[in-house]
Design a protein around this motif. Sequence first.
Motif, mmCIF file in Angstrom:
data_model
loop_
_atom_site.group_PDB
_atom_site.id
_atom_site.type_symbol
_atom_site.label_atom_id
_atom_site.label_comp_id
_atom_site.label_asym_id
_atom_site.label_seq_id
_atom_site.Cartn_x
_atom_site.Cartn_y
_atom_site.Cartn_z
ATOM 1 N N LEU A 58 0.837 -1.207 0.000
ATOM 2 C CA LEU A 58 0.000 0.000 0.000
ATOM 3 C C LEU A 58 0.866 1.248 0.000
ATOM 4 O O LEU A 58 0.881 1.969 -0.994
ATOM 5 C CB LEU A 58 -1.008 -0.001 1.156
ATOM 6 N N ARG A 59 1.547 1.533 1.096
ATOM 7 C CA ARG A 59 2.542 2.610 1.177
ATOM 8 C C ARG A 59 3.520 2.185 2.265
ATOM 9 O O ARG A 59 3.140 1.495 3.208
ATOM 10 C CB ARG A 59 1.898 3.952 1.607
ATOM 11 N N ARG A 66 -0.957 0.888 11.500
ATOM 12 C CA ARG A 66 -2.280 0.482 11.988
ATOM 13 C C ARG A 66 -2.225 -0.827 12.771
ATOM 14 O O ARG A 66 -3.266 -1.420 13.056
ATOM 15 C CB ARG A 66 -3.259 0.326 10.826
ATOM 16 N N LYS B 40 -3.500 4.585 -7.825
ATOM 17 C CA LYS B 40 -3.816 3.202 -7.455
ATOM 18 C C LYS B 40 -5.307 2.973 -7.603
ATOM 19 O O LYS B 40 -6.110 3.875 -7.351
ATOM 20 C CB LYS B 40 -3.484 2.953 -5.989
ATOM 21 N N THR B 60 -9.900 7.170 4.527
ATOM 22 C CA THR B 60 -9.110 8.146 5.289
ATOM 23 C C THR B 60 -8.238 7.469 6.343
ATOM 24 O O THR B 60 -7.180 7.974 6.692
ATOM 25 C CB THR B 60 -10.017 9.185 5.977
ATOM 26 N N LYS B 61 -8.675 6.298 6.836
ATOM 27 C CA LYS B 61 -7.894 5.638 7.889
ATOM 28 C C LYS B 61 -6.773 4.767 7.346
ATOM 29 O O LYS B 61 -5.823 4.481 8.052
ATOM 30 C CB LYS B 61 -8.808 4.776 8.767
ATOM 31 N N LEU B 62 -6.928 4.292 6.113
ATOM 32 C CA LEU B 62 -5.894 3.384 5.616
ATOM 33 C C LEU B 62 -5.590 3.518 4.125
ATOM 34 O O LEU B 62 -4.436 3.678 3.736
ATOM 35 C CB LEU B 62 -6.297 1.920 5.898
ATOM 36 N N LEU B 63 -6.636 3.457 3.291
ATOM 37 C CA LEU B 63 -6.382 3.262 1.859
ATOM 38 C C LEU B 63 -5.667 4.437 1.208
ATOM 39 O O LEU B 63 -4.873 4.249 0.288
ATOM 40 C CB LEU B 63 -7.698 2.954 1.136
ATOM 41 N N ALA B 64 -5.939 5.646 1.685
ATOM 42 C CA ALA B 64 -5.241 6.813 1.134
ATOM 43 C C ALA B 64 -4.522 7.542 2.254
ATOM 44 O O ALA B 64 -4.987 7.551 3.394
ATOM 45 C CB ALA B 64 -6.241 7.761 0.470
ATOM 46 N N ASN B 65 -3.381 8.118 1.951
ATOM 47 C CA ASN B 65 -2.701 8.997 2.898
ATOM 48 C C ASN B 65 -3.080 10.412 2.498
ATOM 49 O O ASN B 65 -2.561 10.947 1.521
ATOM 50 C CB ASN B 65 -1.186 8.790 2.825
ATOM 51 N N VAL B 67 -2.423 13.186 3.421
ATOM 52 C CA VAL B 67 -1.389 14.231 3.383
ATOM 53 C C VAL B 67 -0.969 14.470 1.929
ATOM 54 O O VAL B 67 -0.705 15.597 1.525
ATOM 55 C CB VAL B 67 -0.157 13.817 4.226
ATOM 56 N N ILE B 68 -0.918 13.398 1.158
ATOM 57 C CA ILE B 68 -0.412 13.510 -0.216
ATOM 58 C C ILE B 68 -1.395 13.000 -1.266
ATOM 59 O O ILE B 68 -1.199 13.238 -2.462
ATOM 60 C CB ILE B 68 0.924 12.719 -0.380
#
Lengths: 221, 77
Positions: A58-59, A66, B40, B60-65, B67-68
């Motif tokens: 993912l990143r 998490r 992605k 918002t909690k995981l799939l995307a950051n 900030v960017i």
Amino acid sequence: MKSAVIVFPGSNCDRDIQVALRDFSGHGPAMVWHRDTELPEGIDLIALPGGFSYGDYLRAGAMAARSPIMQAVKDAAGRGVSVLGICNGFQILTETGILPGALMRNAGLSYVCREVNLKVENSQTAFTSRYQAGEEIVIPVAHHDGNYTADEATLDRLEGEGRVVFRYNGEVNGAARNIAGIINEAGNVLGMMPHPERMSEPAHGRTDGRRMFEGLVEALG
Amino acid sequence: MKTRIYVTLKNGVLDPQGKAIHHALEGLGFSGVNDVRAGKLIELDLADGVPTEEIEAMCTKLLANTVIENFRIEKAA
């Protein structure tokens, strides 16, 4: 100084930091698995080690940020416990939001693995008290995602508050303003891409990293 | 229920990967490409009735950051 190293699946510098903490503090750190939910009592320093937790899926650092133990790390950081995130550890700290900004793919797209010249910008932290402000040291980096990014207002704020602790002396990975390491507002959480634990004993060729550990032992007992 | 999450870099965030793809396309002789941004696509197979707010929370909690990155939710028919 009582310390703990958080071990994630895919961490690969956990033993390097374990050895450094053991040798400089005289006590082996507790090795805490990412699925644990509690830290041992009385911990003075938590280290988030380098590596490729969860395969950087993912990143970089996204999954580790998490994982169950991170709530305990966040709580401890909030109470003022010192936290040192190195490389993947820095990525995890930004992914949790404990430190601002994000670490993106290196601008040159290449994995960078070499010694770099670092300028110590702030020597008024528990991590850097044994260095001189403005001093140049040599510490290795080994990363694919070290390109520090934040919006201009955040960058200005970090600079204005003396929270840029280390800066690359020259281009390494495209990081905004050549930022290599930053500290949180309270001054107890440091994230940095370079690896001081890999330059802390004579067999490493140089020992520029050892003063970080000596300073931490001095500050934290 | 199939749901697609598109994660893209925010405007102004440098995209080294997109840049490399752009160069490669030019190397292949495709001269009409002005810019390339890589993102992605994440496909979720969700139970019926999962509310949109919950999908947004996943983003918002995981799939995307955030900030960017930006995200866009697309529910398949």
